[in-house]
Design a protein around this motif. Structure first.
Motif, PDB file in Angstrom:
ATOM      1  N   LYS A 135       0.809  -1.212   0.000  1.00  0.00           N
ATOM      2  CA  LYS A 135       0.000   0.000   0.000  1.00  0.00           C
ATOM      3  C   LYS A 135       0.845   1.265   0.000  1.00  0.00           C
ATOM      4  CE  LYS A 135      -4.049  -2.022   2.224  1.00  0.00           C
ATOM      5  NZ  LYS A 135      -4.990  -1.926   3.357  1.00  0.00           N
ATOM      6  N   THR A 136       2.138   1.157   0.365  1.00  0.00           N
ATOM      7  CA  THR A 136       2.991   2.339   0.382  1.00  0.00           C
ATOM      8  C   THR A 136       3.639   2.594  -0.968  1.00  0.00           C
ATOM      9  OG1 THR A 136       4.961   1.101   1.086  1.00  0.00           O
ATOM     10  CG2 THR A 136       3.494   1.921   2.817  1.00  0.00           C
ATOM     11  N   LYS A 149       3.881   6.057  -2.879  1.00  0.00           N
ATOM     12  CA  LYS A 149       3.538   7.103  -1.926  1.00  0.00           C
ATOM     13  C   LYS A 149       4.798   7.538  -1.180  1.00  0.00           C
ATOM     14  CE  LYS A 149      -1.325   6.143  -0.962  1.00  0.00           C
ATOM     15  NZ  LYS A 149      -2.321   5.936   0.118  1.00  0.00           N
ATOM     16  N   THR A 195       2.892   7.180   5.411  1.00  0.00           N
ATOM     17  CA  THR A 195       2.998   7.738   4.071  1.00  0.00           C
ATOM     18  C   THR A 195       2.198   9.036   3.946  1.00  0.00           C
ATOM     19  OG1 THR A 195       1.140   6.360   3.320  1.00  0.00           O
ATOM     20  CG2 THR A 195       3.365   5.480   3.034  1.00  0.00           C
ATOM     21  N   GLN A 245      -1.673   9.794   4.888  1.00  0.00           N
ATOM     22  CA  GLN A 245      -2.231   8.672   5.633  1.00  0.00           C
ATOM     23  C   GLN A 245      -2.815   9.119   6.967  1.00  0.00           C
ATOM     24  OE1 GLN A 245       0.666   5.640   6.563  1.00  0.00           O
ATOM     25  NE2 GLN A 245      -0.836   4.233   7.432  1.00  0.00           N
ATOM     26  N   SER A 262      -0.318  13.957   6.687  1.00  0.00           N
ATOM     27  CA  SER A 262      -0.464  12.685   7.381  1.00  0.00           C
ATOM     28  C   SER A 262      -0.848  12.937   8.833  1.00  0.00           C
ATOM     29  CB  SER A 262       0.847  11.899   7.335  1.00  0.00           C
ATOM     30  OG  SER A 262       1.300  11.726   6.008  1.00  0.00           O
ATOM     31  N   ASP A 296      -7.422   5.594   8.534  1.00  0.00           N
ATOM     32  CA  ASP A 296      -7.251   4.567   7.504  1.00  0.00           C
ATOM     33  C   ASP A 296      -6.906   3.231   8.138  1.00  0.00           C
ATOM     34  OD1 ASP A 296      -7.594   6.492   5.471  1.00  0.00           O
ATOM     35  OD2 ASP A 296      -5.471   7.014   5.543  1.00  0.00           O
TER      36      ASP A 296
END
Length: 233
Positions: free
Chosen positions: A3-4, A7, A38, A41, A203, A218
């Protein structure tokens, strides 16, 4: 799938261990923590009182020196920075919000919010202009000249959030930001945090006992027995 991927990584904790050692015994706070934050986030860290949540947050912000492992903030290895360079990195990359606002009582809201920019070396005019803008963003344009003692609890916390954001940080680290507020005011504060995250792509890393606030992140991580685990939302 990672998922990173693609990013920007703002905070990267690699195999970090933290403990207290008084010379006769060692108490582990957490061990082998691996965590990435990230861009944009929203992350909540939860756990029982005394589990080390706040210690973890301060470590992520470079405020607490780690015993082992590596902390990288905005691409820079913190262990290679002297205190002055680390202070500059924090000033430009991170914003901090605490349960108790820590505003300076002798200064107005405008002066409190402008302080990080003045410390950075910006002109007084520039600092106050940016501070006024941020106070307007958090709904305090009518309170610029008021000192903390003249503000409500929610207003003081909103001023503290404005102060944390005035340097245009990439990541906001907040330790129980609604823990000292009533339910109605707490909702106003976390609505504001979500709004700023969405509009400014900042973030958010929050230590919180507030289940409603955590549910709007998230992801939620539980710190227990020195280890982090992901909770289902």
């Amino acid at each position: 799938m990672n998922k990173t991927a693609n990013k920007e990584i703002i905070i990267d904790c690699q195999n970090i261990t933290q403990y207290f050692d008084d010379g006769t015994s060692r108490v582990d706070i957490f061990k082998d923590i691996n965590l990435q934050v990230t861009a944009g986030q929203r992350l909540a860290i939860v756990g029982a009182s005394g589990s080390g949540k706040s210690t973890l947050l301060y470590m992520m912000g470079g405020l607490d020196k780690i015993k082992s492992g590596k902390l990288i903030i905005d691409g820079q290895d913190v262990s290679r920075l002297n205190p002055k360079k680390l202070g500059v990195l924090r000033n430009h990359t991170l914003g901090f919000v605490y349960q108790f606002h820590h505003l300076l009582h002798e200064f107005s809201a405008l002066e409190n919010v402008a302080m990080p920019l003045l410390i950075r070396g910006d002109s007084t005019a520039q600092a106050k202009e940016q501070a006024a803008y941020l106070l307007d963003q958090v709904g305090l344009s009518h309170r610029l000249k008021h000192k903390p003692g003249e503000l409500s609890g929610g207003e003081r916390q909103r001023a503290a959030i404005a102060r944390a954001l005035v340097t245009n940080p990439k990541c906001l680290l907040a330790d129980e930001p609604t823990g000292n507020l009533d339910n109605h005011t707490a909702k106003q504060v976390y609505d504001l945090l979500i709004k700023l995250n969405e509009e400014m792509n900042i973030s958010l890393v929050l230590v919180t006992h507030d289940e409603k606030l955590a549910s709007r992140m998230d992801s939620v991580l539980m710190l227990a027995d020195g280890n982090l685990s992901t909770l289902a939302l």
